[in-house]
Design a protein around this motif. Structure first.
Motif, short mmCIF file in Angstrom:
data_model
loop_
_atom_site.label_atom_id
_atom_site.label_comp_id
_atom_site.label_asym_id
_atom_site.label_seq_id
_atom_site.Cartn_x
_atom_site.Cartn_y
_atom_site.Cartn_z
N GLU A 488 0.83 -1.21 0.00
CA GLU A 488 0.00 0.00 0.00
C GLU A 488 0.86 1.26 0.00
OE1 GLU A 488 -3.21 0.44 -0.76
OE2 GLU A 488 -2.72 -1.61 -1.25
N ARG A 491 2.06 1.71 -3.52
CA ARG A 491 0.95 2.12 -4.42
C ARG A 491 0.61 3.59 -4.20
NH1 ARG A 491 -4.16 -0.73 -4.19
NH2 ARG A 491 -4.39 -0.31 -6.39
N GLN A 492 0.52 3.98 -2.94
CA GLN A 492 0.21 5.39 -2.64
C GLN A 492 1.32 6.30 -3.12
OE1 GLN A 492 -2.55 6.63 -1.59
NE2 GLN A 492 -3.65 4.83 -0.85
N ALA A 495 0.69 6.65 -6.73
CA ALA A 495 -0.58 7.35 -6.96
C ALA A 495 -0.44 8.85 -6.73
CB ALA A 495 -1.66 6.78 -6.04
#
Lengths: 541, 84
Positions: A488, A491-492, A495
């Motif tokens: 995560e 991914r963040q 992003a």
């Protein structure tokens, strides 16, 4: 509206066609304004749900006004105009009007500030058009580079009407030159993701776009009675040419929806009564999920066919679409460098085959081996194309051009085979690009982003097969010794820097990056070797 | 149906569809701000909610669902507490 001689020239040029009974048939090569110059002045051109149509006459007037406004902003032919607008009729009209005046450069509104900064800079945008009150990140990127922002305000009447407001500091920069667009002028520039981290600029001339629109119109037998329901984003070639320009070039109309809202689609089907729509397989699959609750709407519709392009259409999806909607599904093969369409399955009664992208539908198509020799029917090799709709070359990129052209043919990077009847079947992909529901993602771009994370030592981004999206982004990561990061967090991290479709769906931590048989990184097939994805490895297309 | 049950189902389906294993329910959480949310995943999420609860959510109701709390409101109206 005051008219300069230049604008009068433009109006004559735009109107050359159906409105001028004495005009000779338009000769190739054409232009964008020539393509929408043929529709009858009072015929519907651009629509939107629950709004009256913009007629061809009104569209041509709007184009003339836009040319004047941009000239007043110092924008001449060949100048790049960035466009960041929500999907809808104003975006369609702005593309047509801006490409008539200068070079349109539509950008994905979902980009982050860093992406806008790259694209606006790489394009050399002279001005940026945004909708009033929207696109803060694009505005910030433009401001940082001193690019004037032109604000677009949608009209309250017909779909697609708009006015442009210039910032005060460019109002005195009028350029005198406002001659009509010529076939060799660049009408549209789009970036394409490829095998390098840096996207390449694809310059498409008026002749490229006009030829592609006509090719699509011929393939689909489009006419003045046809109405296309556009659900495709209008910052990609598929929506701009297959839905918008091909419809208008045939004298028909296009109804532009805000975006794909699968729940709204069936209401639009009832209200708009389109004769066709074009979409990527992911969209078709999503619509199929909701179709059973809309059987009556589908039954009373007047669809003539459904078109699919930009990614390989799984055969079972094609079969279900035809059964559900009761019309032929026409799979076509396109790419940005070809101003979209290269091949298309024909309409009935000619045969169409699941798994085939059809016959050459505009440019010549051949299969080539590594040495540049054209291969006979039945042989597998690289798909190559040549024709009026094919770009002349990537902008300022001699290295890419040297690799991409051979003996006058453009190498698509796709592997395929043509049968004795001329039907092309794609068998694989030679480029390591990731095609997520038609959005092309460069694995190297994602690699470079992940490498900026302090815990990441090595990374390899690759495609994993997806039932719904065709392919999705995944990455193998090797962490630095003693460093830690979870999925995560990474991914963040991505992003926060790029549009959401580039964020890896899966991230796998390994102690080393898997290598292929030759000892080199091989992204193609990596998903299969790691057992990732929710369907067996998809073929290219 | 009790709020706690509905919230648990919203959370479970959102975690699965949007691939956010740590996602927690918050009434003011805007769906569009969830990493992985797009128009296609939105349909998958709604279909998953429908399958979990045996209800149909129509397009007018979907249009009102800006936040997780909006979804809970729609579901409460369909499945009043004590009815399921």
């Amino acid at each position: 509206m005051p008219q300069t001689n230049g604008l009068a020239d433009l109006q004559r040029f735009v109107l050359n066609g159906a409105d001028d009974p004495g005009a000779a048939p338009r000769k190739a090569p054409g232009t964008v304004p020539g393509s929408f110059g043929r529709g009858a002045a009072d015929a519907p051109a651009i629509g939107a749900p629950q709004r009256p149509f913009l007629t061809f006459g009104a569209l041509r007037n709007l184009t003339g006004e836009t040319v004047q406004t941009l000239r007043a902003a110092g924008v001449g032919r060949g100048d790049r105009v960035g466009i960041v607008l929500p999907n809808g009729p104003e975006m369609a009209a702005a593309f047509l009007a801006v490409s008539t005046a200068a070079t349109a450069a539509p950008l994905n509104p979902a980009y982050g500030t860093e992406e806008f900064d790259f694209y606006l800079s790489d394009l050399g945008a002279r001005v940026l058009i945004v909708q009033v009150g929207q696109a803060p990140q694009a505005r910030a990127a433009a401001a940082a580079r001193g690019i004037p922002v032109v604000e677009l305000t949608p009209g309250s009447g017909a779909a697609g009407e708009f006015t442009l407001a210039l910032p005060s500091d460019v109002a005195s920069a009028r350029v005198a030159e406002d001659a009509p667009a010529r076939p060799d002028d660049i009408a549209l520039v789009l970036h394409t993701s490829g095998t390098t981290a840096r996207p390449k600029i694809v310059p498409l001339s008026h002749a490229n776009l006009a030829a592609s629109a006509d090719n699509i119109g011929r393939s689909l037998a489009l006419g003045a009675d046809d109405v296309c329901l556009n659900v495709m984003p209008l910052f990609h070639i598929h929506g701009l040419i297959a839905a918008v320009l091909s419809s208008l070039a045939a004298g028909g109309s296009v109804v532009c929806c805000p975006s794909l809202n699968a729940f709204r689609f069936f209401t639009w089907l009832d209200e708009v009564r389109p004769t066709w729509y074009t979409a990527v397989p992911t969209m078709h699959q999503t619509l199929l999920e909701l179709a059973p609750r809309h059987r009556e709407t589908i039954a009373r519709g007047r669809l003539r066919f459904i078109r699919s392009s930009s990614a390989s259409l799984p055969a079972p999806v094609m079969t279900r679409l035809e059964e559900t909607f009761g019309v032929p599904v026409i799979e076509a093969y396109g790419m940005t460098e070809a101003a979209h369409q290269m091949a298309s399955n024909p309409l009935p009664p000619a045969p169409r085959y699941p798994g085939s992208v059809g016959i050459a539908a505009g440019p010549e198509i051949a299969i080539m081996d590594d040495t540049g020799a054209v291969l006979p029917a039945g042989a597998v090799g690289e798909v190559v194309i040549r024709g009026v709709n094919v770009m002349r070359g990537y902008e300022s990129n001699p290295e890419a051009n040297a690799k991409s052209f051979a003996n006058g043919w453009f190498r698509t990077g796709d592997e395929g085979v043509i049968d004795a009847d001329g039907y092309l079947r794609l068998t694989g992909r030679l480029k390591e690009i990731i095609n997520r529901a038609g959005e092309k993602v460069s694995p190297l771009e994602v690699d470079q982003l992940l490498m900026q994370h302090p815990a990441v030592l090595q990374v390899a981004t690759f495609a994993i097969p997806s039932r719904l999206f065709g392919e999705e982004v995944a990455a193998v990561v090797v962490l630095r010794e003693g460093a830690s990061a979870d999925v995560e967090e990474l991914r963040q991290f991505v992003a926060g820097r790029v549009a959401a479709f580039k964020v890896p769906r899966e991230i796998v931590f390994l102690s080393e990056i898997p290598k292929g048989a030759t000892g080199k990184l091989q992204r193609i097939g990596l998903a299969q070797r790691l057992g990732l994805g929710d369907v067996p490895e998809a073929k290219g297309g | 149906m009790e709020d706690a049950t509905l919230i648990a189902l919203i959370t479970e389906n959102a975690r699965t569809v949007f691939r956010q294993p740590a996602l927690t329910y918050a009434p003011d959480l805007v769906f569009q701000n969830i990493l992985g949310f797009d128009s296609v995943q939105a349909v998958q999420f709604i279909l998953a909610m429908e399958a979990s609860l045996g209800v149909t959510i129509d397009e007018e109701e979907v249009d009102r669902m800006y936040t997780m709390g909006d979804l809970l409101d729609v579901l409460r109206a369909k499945l009043p507490a004590g009815a399921g």
